[in-house]
Design a protein around this motif. Structure first.
Motif, mmCIF file in Angstrom:
data_model
loop_
_atom_site.group_PDB
_atom_site.id
_atom_site.type_symbol
_atom_site.label_atom_id
_atom_site.label_comp_id
_atom_site.label_asym_id
_atom_site.label_seq_id
_atom_site.Cartn_x
_atom_site.Cartn_y
_atom_site.Cartn_z
ATOM 1 N N ARG A 116 0.741 -1.026 0.083
ATOM 2 C CA ARG A 116 0.006 0.106 -0.013
ATOM 3 C C ARG A 116 0.949 1.096 0.135
ATOM 4 N N PRO A 117 0.814 2.172 -1.036
ATOM 5 C CA PRO A 117 1.598 3.228 -1.018
ATOM 6 C C PRO A 117 1.257 4.277 0.176
ATOM 7 N N ILE A 118 2.108 4.871 0.551
ATOM 8 C CA ILE A 118 1.816 6.001 1.531
ATOM 9 C C ILE A 118 1.849 7.247 0.917
ATOM 10 N N GLY A 119 0.782 8.054 1.020
ATOM 11 C CA GLY A 119 0.658 9.304 0.314
ATOM 12 C C GLY A 119 1.013 10.615 1.494
ATOM 13 N N TRP A 120 2.086 11.217 0.990
ATOM 14 C CA TRP A 120 2.206 12.529 2.003
ATOM 15 C C TRP A 120 1.422 13.547 1.265
ATOM 16 N N ILE A 121 0.345 13.964 2.160
ATOM 17 C CA ILE A 121 -0.727 14.725 1.644
ATOM 18 C C ILE A 121 -0.387 16.292 2.212
ATOM 19 N N SER A 122 0.098 17.327 1.433
ATOM 20 C CA SER A 122 0.399 18.704 2.091
ATOM 21 C C SER A 122 -0.798 19.610 1.831
#
Length: 135
Positions: A25-31
């Motif tokens: 599962r990719p981890i999205g770094w949301i800004s």
């Protein structure tokens, strides 16, 4: 085989295994940008691209564990109508963990984690400067 209904079946584990069922599962770094102009950055494992033509990216956030309120990323993205995403990498796992901490609204999470930021080309939200995959 055991029938498992997420959130219902007593599985005997310390945490509900639903999220662990989909791997990798990719981890999205949301800004996002806070209303006071400070930068917010948080990792989301419920993140992915949906289509490529046109390109859509989504993330899904649970409530805050402290007060069951809405997470800053959600509030900011709805208010501004935008967010940026970066793909969190294994080499940056310590910084990813640092950005997962619950901090008061208005704390610049890039600064907290010692990360440099760059302004987005088409949006107001900042992005993590050194990551090769961001948008």
């Amino acid at each position: 085989m055991v029938f498992y209904e997420p959130g219902v079946t007593d599985h005997g584990l310390p945490h509900d295994p639903f999220k662990a069922c989909v791997v990798p599962r990719p981890i999205g770094w949301i800004s996002t940008r806070n209303s006071d102009g400070s930068a917010n950055l948080a990792p989301y494992s419920q993140f992915n691209n949906l289509t490529f033509d046109p390109p859509y990216v989504m993330f899904s956030a649970n409530q805050k564990p402290s007060d069951s309120g809405r997470k800053d990323s959600t509030v900011n993205a709805e208010r501004e109508g935008e967010f940026c995403w970066s793909l969190a990498t294994y080499d940056l796992r310590e910084a990813v963990n640092r950005t997962a901490e619950q901090v008061p609204y208005g704390v610049d999470v890039f600064e907290l984690a010692g990360l440099s930021k760059v302004q987005g080309n088409l949006v107001k939200a900042p992005m993590f400067k050194e990551l090769p995959v961001k948008g």
